[in-house]
Every structure is written in structure tokens, then in C-alpha cells.
Scaffold this motif. Sequence first.
Motif, mmCIF file in Angstrom:
data_model
loop_
_atom_site.group_PDB
_atom_site.id
_atom_site.type_symbol
_atom_site.label_atom_id
_atom_site.label_comp_id
_atom_site.label_asym_id
_atom_site.label_seq_id
_atom_site.Cartn_x
_atom_site.Cartn_y
_atom_site.Cartn_z
ATOM 1 N N ALA A 1 0.831 -1.208 0.000
ATOM 2 C CA ALA A 1 0.000 0.000 0.000
ATOM 3 C C ALA A 1 0.865 1.258 0.000
ATOM 4 O O ALA A 1 0.561 2.227 -0.701
ATOM 5 C CB ALA A 1 -0.939 -0.001 1.203
ATOM 6 N N ILE A 2 1.961 1.251 0.765
ATOM 7 C CA ILE A 2 2.882 2.394 0.772
ATOM 8 C C ILE A 2 3.459 2.602 -0.622
ATOM 9 O O ILE A 2 3.505 3.723 -1.135
ATOM 10 C CB ILE A 2 4.014 2.180 1.805
ATOM 11 C CG1 ILE A 2 3.471 2.258 3.221
ATOM 12 C CG2 ILE A 2 5.138 3.195 1.608
ATOM 13 C CD1 ILE A 2 4.470 1.836 4.281
ATOM 14 N N SER B 1 1.533 10.698 -3.515
ATOM 15 C CA SER B 1 1.405 11.096 -2.116
ATOM 16 C C SER B 1 2.782 11.273 -1.502
ATOM 17 O O SER B 1 3.762 10.687 -1.956
ATOM 18 C CB SER B 1 0.655 10.028 -1.320
ATOM 19 O OG SER B 1 -0.666 9.915 -1.754
ATOM 20 N N SER B 2 2.837 12.084 -0.447
ATOM 21 C CA SER B 2 4.097 12.225 0.261
ATOM 22 C C SER B 2 4.419 10.913 0.976
ATOM 23 O O SER B 2 3.527 10.076 1.206
ATOM 24 C CB SER B 2 4.016 13.366 1.277
ATOM 25 O OG SER B 2 3.124 13.019 2.317
ATOM 26 N N LEU B 3 5.667 10.747 1.314
ATOM 27 C CA LEU B 3 6.074 9.506 1.973
ATOM 28 C C LEU B 3 5.413 9.361 3.338
ATOM 29 O O LEU B 3 5.045 8.250 3.737
ATOM 30 C CB LEU B 3 7.595 9.443 2.103
ATOM 31 C CG LEU B 3 8.172 8.118 2.556
ATOM 32 C CD1 LEU B 3 7.730 6.999 1.623
ATOM 33 C CD2 LEU B 3 9.677 8.177 2.627
ATOM 34 N N LEU B 4 5.199 10.463 4.035
ATOM 35 C CA LEU B 4 4.535 10.408 5.334
ATOM 36 C C LEU B 4 3.078 9.966 5.195
ATOM 37 O O LEU B 4 2.611 9.090 5.934
ATOM 38 C CB LEU B 4 4.601 11.766 6.030
ATOM 39 C CG LEU B 4 3.935 11.840 7.397
ATOM 40 C CD1 LEU B 4 4.640 10.917 8.377
ATOM 41 C CD2 LEU B 4 3.911 13.265 7.906
ATOM 42 N N ALA B 5 2.368 10.550 4.248
ATOM 43 C CA ALA B 5 0.967 10.160 4.040
ATOM 44 C C ALA B 5 0.872 8.711 3.575
ATOM 45 O O ALA B 5 -0.011 7.962 4.033
ATOM 46 C CB ALA B 5 0.318 11.083 3.015
ATOM 47 N N LEU C 1 0.563 1.907 7.245
ATOM 48 C CA LEU C 1 0.511 1.417 8.625
ATOM 49 C C LEU C 1 -0.917 1.028 9.015
ATOM 50 O O LEU C 1 -1.137 -0.044 9.593
ATOM 51 C CB LEU C 1 1.046 2.487 9.580
ATOM 52 C CG LEU C 1 1.035 2.124 11.066
ATOM 53 C CD1 LEU C 1 1.987 0.975 11.329
ATOM 54 C CD2 LEU C 1 1.385 3.324 11.902
ATOM 55 N N VAL C 2 -1.867 1.875 8.672
ATOM 56 C CA VAL C 2 -3.268 1.566 8.981
ATOM 57 C C VAL C 2 -3.715 0.316 8.222
ATOM 58 O O VAL C 2 -4.371 -0.573 8.783
ATOM 59 C CB VAL C 2 -4.175 2.773 8.670
ATOM 60 C CG1 VAL C 2 -5.637 2.397 8.753
ATOM 61 C CG2 VAL C 2 -3.862 3.928 9.610
#
Length: 145
Positions: free
Chosen positions: A47-48, A56-60, A66-67
Motif C-alpha cells: 500500500a505504501i 502522495s508524500s512519503l509520510l501520508a 501502517l493503517v
Amino acid sequence: MNAPAAPAAPAAPLRERRHPRIHAPRLHPSASWVVPLVLGVVFGGWAIFIDHNQGSSLLAAGILGLVAAVVVGAVCYAVGRVQSPLMPELRAALYGTVLGCALGFLYSVSGASVYRASGVGLGVGLAMTAMAYYVFHMRAEDAED
């Protein structure tokens, strides 16, 4: 003219054609939490990767991954805990539902429309249900033999 005929020799029994059986080995007790953990990590990483490649940004993307990893890991753990007493048909439907929802979600993250992602999820889920149904019924025949 019509003399009684000699009794016919008994026919040789026909050999049943049996399908190859799938013999699943007994799993170690730690597999009840290791398998969902690994599936969750792989799913979250996937998913990442998809979300970050969509811009998307790496943080988002990391938060989404993670979710997704936690949800998939928890669902797989729950399925593993409740699958034993279920009938093979329900177990197959459960496996198909989980896989269909998971892959439909990943396909929607890739930017596909909701209808297309739902169709892919439904198709994959039905295919998984059919395969799981076949495998579970083959194992049920092994237990009867």
C-alpha cells in the motif's frame, strides 16, 4: 434352442480415478500470529509503494500503509481464530471476502475508479472462494477416508 447360459464371470471392479490430495502439514502454534503479521507487513508495504507512486508524500503513504497493515493483520488473525468450527463453504466465502476486499482496496489506491476497483475485488474474491471451496472439500474427503 434357448438353453440357459452359463453364469457370467464377475466383472473386475473398476478402479476409481482419484484426484491428487493436498496434504497440509500441521503448523507450529506461533503461525497463528506470525502469518497475519507477515501478511500485514507485506500488505502495508504494498500500500505504501502504490500510494507513494501515485504522488502522495512519503509520510501520508506511510500512515496509509501502517493503517492498512494493522487492519489486514487484525482481520487475518481473526479469520485464523474463527475458521476451525466453520463449514467449508463459509470458510471459503470468508477467505474470498478478505482477499477480494484487500485487493479491491489496493486497486482503488492505485487511482482506479470505485466501480472498477469493486469489480476487480469481486472477481478476485469469487475466484478465491471457488479455489478455497475446492481445497477445503478435498481436505474434507481426506478426513473421511
